[in-house]
Design a protein around this motif. Sequence first.
Motif, PDB file in Angstrom:
ATOM      1  N   THR A 256       0.851  -1.184   0.000  1.00  0.00           N
ATOM      2  CA  THR A 256       0.000   0.000   0.000  1.00  0.00           C
ATOM      3  C   THR A 256       0.884   1.230   0.000  1.00  0.00           C
ATOM      4  OG1 THR A 256      -0.076   0.181   2.396  1.00  0.00           O
ATOM      5  CG2 THR A 256      -1.727  -1.257   1.363  1.00  0.00           C
ATOM      6  N   GLY A 257       0.282   2.381  -0.245  1.00  0.00           N
ATOM      7  CA  GLY A 257       1.027   3.628  -0.242  1.00  0.00           C
ATOM      8  C   GLY A 257       1.716   3.883   1.083  1.00  0.00           C
ATOM      9  N   ARG A 258       1.001   3.630   2.168  1.00  0.00           N
ATOM     10  CA  ARG A 258       1.565   3.867   3.511  1.00  0.00           C
ATOM     11  C   ARG A 258       2.710   2.903   3.799  1.00  0.00           C
ATOM     12  NH1 ARG A 258      -2.385   4.705   8.262  1.00  0.00           N
ATOM     13  NH2 ARG A 258      -1.805   6.859   7.998  1.00  0.00           N
ATOM     14  N   THR A 259       2.533   1.643   3.451  1.00  0.00           N
ATOM     15  CA  THR A 259       3.572   0.644   3.683  1.00  0.00           C
ATOM     16  C   THR A 259       4.803   0.957   2.842  1.00  0.00           C
ATOM     17  OG1 THR A 259       1.878  -1.019   4.130  1.00  0.00           O
ATOM     18  CG2 THR A 259       4.093  -1.830   3.642  1.00  0.00           C
ATOM     19  N   ASN A 260       4.577   1.347   1.596  1.00  0.00           N
ATOM     20  CA  ASN A 260       5.682   1.696   0.708  1.00  0.00           C
ATOM     21  C   ASN A 260       6.444   2.898   1.261  1.00  0.00           C
ATOM     22  OD1 ASN A 260       7.293   1.461  -1.621  1.00  0.00           O
ATOM     23  ND2 ASN A 260       6.080   3.010  -2.655  1.00  0.00           N
ATOM     24  N   HIS A 261       5.708   3.907   1.737  1.00  0.00           N
ATOM     25  CA  HIS A 261       6.340   5.094   2.305  1.00  0.00           C
ATOM     26  C   HIS A 261       7.183   4.714   3.521  1.00  0.00           C
ATOM     27  CE1 HIS A 261       6.953   9.200   3.604  1.00  0.00           C
ATOM     28  NE2 HIS A 261       6.536   8.856   4.807  1.00  0.00           N
ATOM     29  N   ALA A 262       6.660   3.863   4.376  1.00  0.00           N
ATOM     30  CA  ALA A 262       7.378   3.433   5.576  1.00  0.00           C
ATOM     31  C   ALA A 262       8.663   2.704   5.193  1.00  0.00           C
ATOM     32  CB  ALA A 262       6.496   2.541   6.436  1.00  0.00           C
ATOM     33  N   ALA A 263       8.579   1.815   4.199  1.00  0.00           N
ATOM     34  CA  ALA A 263       9.766   1.077   3.758  1.00  0.00           C
ATOM     35  C   ALA A 263      10.808   2.022   3.191  1.00  0.00           C
ATOM     36  CB  ALA A 263       9.371   0.024   2.723  1.00  0.00           C
ATOM     37  N   LEU A 264      10.364   3.020   2.442  1.00  0.00           N
ATOM     38  CA  LEU A 264      11.302   4.004   1.881  1.00  0.00           C
ATOM     39  C   LEU A 264      11.963   4.828   2.979  1.00  0.00           C
ATOM     40  CD1 LEU A 264       9.365   5.226  -1.287  1.00  0.00           C
ATOM     41  CD2 LEU A 264      11.413   3.795  -1.203  1.00  0.00           C
ATOM     42  N   CYS A 265      11.214   5.189   4.016  1.00  0.00           N
ATOM     43  CA  CYS A 265      11.778   5.943   5.142  1.00  0.00           C
ATOM     44  C   CYS A 265      12.872   5.149   5.834  1.00  0.00           C
ATOM     45  CB  CYS A 265      10.697   6.313   6.146  1.00  0.00           C
ATOM     46  SG  CYS A 265       9.603   7.630   5.601  1.00  0.00           S
ATOM     47  N   VAL A 266      12.633   3.876   6.064  1.00  0.00           N
ATOM     48  CA  VAL A 266      13.620   3.024   6.730  1.00  0.00           C
ATOM     49  C   VAL A 266      14.826   2.831   5.818  1.00  0.00           C
ATOM     50  CG1 VAL A 266      14.080   0.723   7.676  1.00  0.00           C
ATOM     51  CG2 VAL A 266      11.922   1.891   8.197  1.00  0.00           C
ATOM     52  N   GLU A 267      14.590   2.617   4.544  1.00  0.00           N
ATOM     53  CA  GLU A 267      15.692   2.443   3.591  1.00  0.00           C
ATOM     54  C   GLU A 267      16.560   3.708   3.526  1.00  0.00           C
ATOM     55  OE1 GLU A 267      16.188   1.955  -1.197  1.00  0.00           O
ATOM     56  OE2 GLU A 267      14.622   0.780  -0.220  1.00  0.00           O
ATOM     57  N   GLU A 268      15.935   4.857   3.471  1.00  0.00           N
ATOM     58  CA  GLU A 268      16.666   6.120   3.450  1.00  0.00           C
ATOM     59  C   GLU A 268      17.478   6.296   4.734  1.00  0.00           C
ATOM     60  OE1 GLU A 268      15.098  10.419   4.022  1.00  0.00           O
ATOM     61  OE2 GLU A 268      14.937   9.957   1.892  1.00  0.00           O
ATOM     62  N   ALA A 269      16.890   5.936   5.851  1.00  0.00           N
ATOM     63  CA  ALA A 269      17.593   6.044   7.130  1.00  0.00           C
ATOM     64  C   ALA A 269      18.799   5.113   7.164  1.00  0.00           C
ATOM     65  CB  ALA A 269      16.637   5.732   8.287  1.00  0.00           C
ATOM     66  N   GLU A 270      18.658   3.898   6.642  1.00  0.00           N
ATOM     67  CA  GLU A 270      19.780   2.957   6.598  1.00  0.00           C
ATOM     68  C   GLU A 270      20.905   3.495   5.716  1.00  0.00           C
ATOM     69  OE1 GLU A 270      17.692  -0.514   5.257  1.00  0.00           O
ATOM     70  OE2 GLU A 270      17.428  -1.277   7.304  1.00  0.00           O
ATOM     71  N   GLU A 271      20.546   4.084   4.578  1.00  0.00           N
ATOM     72  CA  GLU A 271      21.550   4.674   3.690  1.00  0.00           C
ATOM     73  C   GLU A 271      22.260   5.840   4.371  1.00  0.00           C
ATOM     74  OE1 GLU A 271      19.463   5.685   0.102  1.00  0.00           O
ATOM     75  OE2 GLU A 271      19.136   3.587  -0.428  1.00  0.00           O
ATOM     76  N   THR A 272      21.509   6.629   5.126  1.00  0.00           N
ATOM     77  CA  THR A 272      22.097   7.749   5.845  1.00  0.00           C
ATOM     78  C   THR A 272      23.088   7.259   6.895  1.00  0.00           C
ATOM     79  OG1 THR A 272      20.151   9.117   5.455  1.00  0.00           O
ATOM     80  CG2 THR A 272      21.565   9.753   7.297  1.00  0.00           C
ATOM     81  N   VAL A 273      22.719   6.224   7.634  1.00  0.00           N
ATOM     82  CA  VAL A 273      23.617   5.655   8.648  1.00  0.00           C
ATOM     83  C   VAL A 273      24.879   5.114   7.980  1.00  0.00           C
ATOM     84  CG1 VAL A 273      23.898   3.735  10.290  1.00  0.00           C
ATOM     85  CG2 VAL A 273      21.858   5.180  10.377  1.00  0.00           C
ATOM     86  N   ASN A 274      24.729   4.435   6.866  1.00  0.00           N
ATOM     87  CA  ASN A 274      25.897   3.907   6.156  1.00  0.00           C
ATOM     88  C   ASN A 274      26.804   5.036   5.667  1.00  0.00           C
ATOM     89  OD1 ASN A 274      25.198   1.227   6.562  1.00  0.00           O
ATOM     90  ND2 ASN A 274      24.033   1.103   4.654  1.00  0.00           N
ATOM     91  N   GLY A 275      26.203   6.114   5.159  1.00  0.00           N
ATOM     92  CA  GLY A 275      26.983   7.265   4.722  1.00  0.00           C
ATOM     93  C   GLY A 275      27.710   7.926   5.870  1.00  0.00           C
ATOM     94  N   LEU A 276      27.043   8.054   7.014  1.00  0.00           N
ATOM     95  CA  LEU A 276      27.669   8.631   8.195  1.00  0.00           C
ATOM     96  C   LEU A 276      28.813   7.745   8.675  1.00  0.00           C
ATOM     97  CD1 LEU A 276      27.883  10.713  10.447  1.00  0.00           C
ATOM     98  CD2 LEU A 276      26.001   9.531  11.621  1.00  0.00           C
ATOM     99  N   ARG A 277      28.591   6.443   8.708  1.00  0.00           N
ATOM    100  CA  ARG A 277      29.633   5.504   9.136  1.00  0.00           C
ATOM    101  C   ARG A 277      30.854   5.630   8.224  1.00  0.00           C
ATOM    102  NH1 ARG A 277      26.758   1.177   9.440  1.00  0.00           N
ATOM    103  NH2 ARG A 277      26.494   1.227  11.676  1.00  0.00           N
TER     104      ARG A 277
END
Length: 80
Positions: free
Chosen positions: A2-23
């Motif tokens: 669903t739109g909400r589920t997709n948005h949530a998955a994208l938020c988590v994915e973006e956060a993981e990428e941000t953590v990897n970039g910071l690391r």
Amino acid sequence: MTGRTNHAALCVEEAEETVNGLRSALAEAGIALPSLGLDQGSIARTAPCPLVELGRCSVDAAARLAAVLRSDPDDRSATA
């Protein structure tokens, strides 16, 4: 998904990428934050709003991080 589920998955994915970039950026500066990661409680919610957990580090790592943050931005970009 669903739109909400997709948005949530994208938020988590973006956060993981941000953590990897910071690391990666911290590693380039010779700094390691062993507990760096996503706060599990913030992503376990129905509508996740990821928070980055910086966690604990050694006094040396904290001092190095402070020194990098205080350094001249032109000096930082010259080493990148």
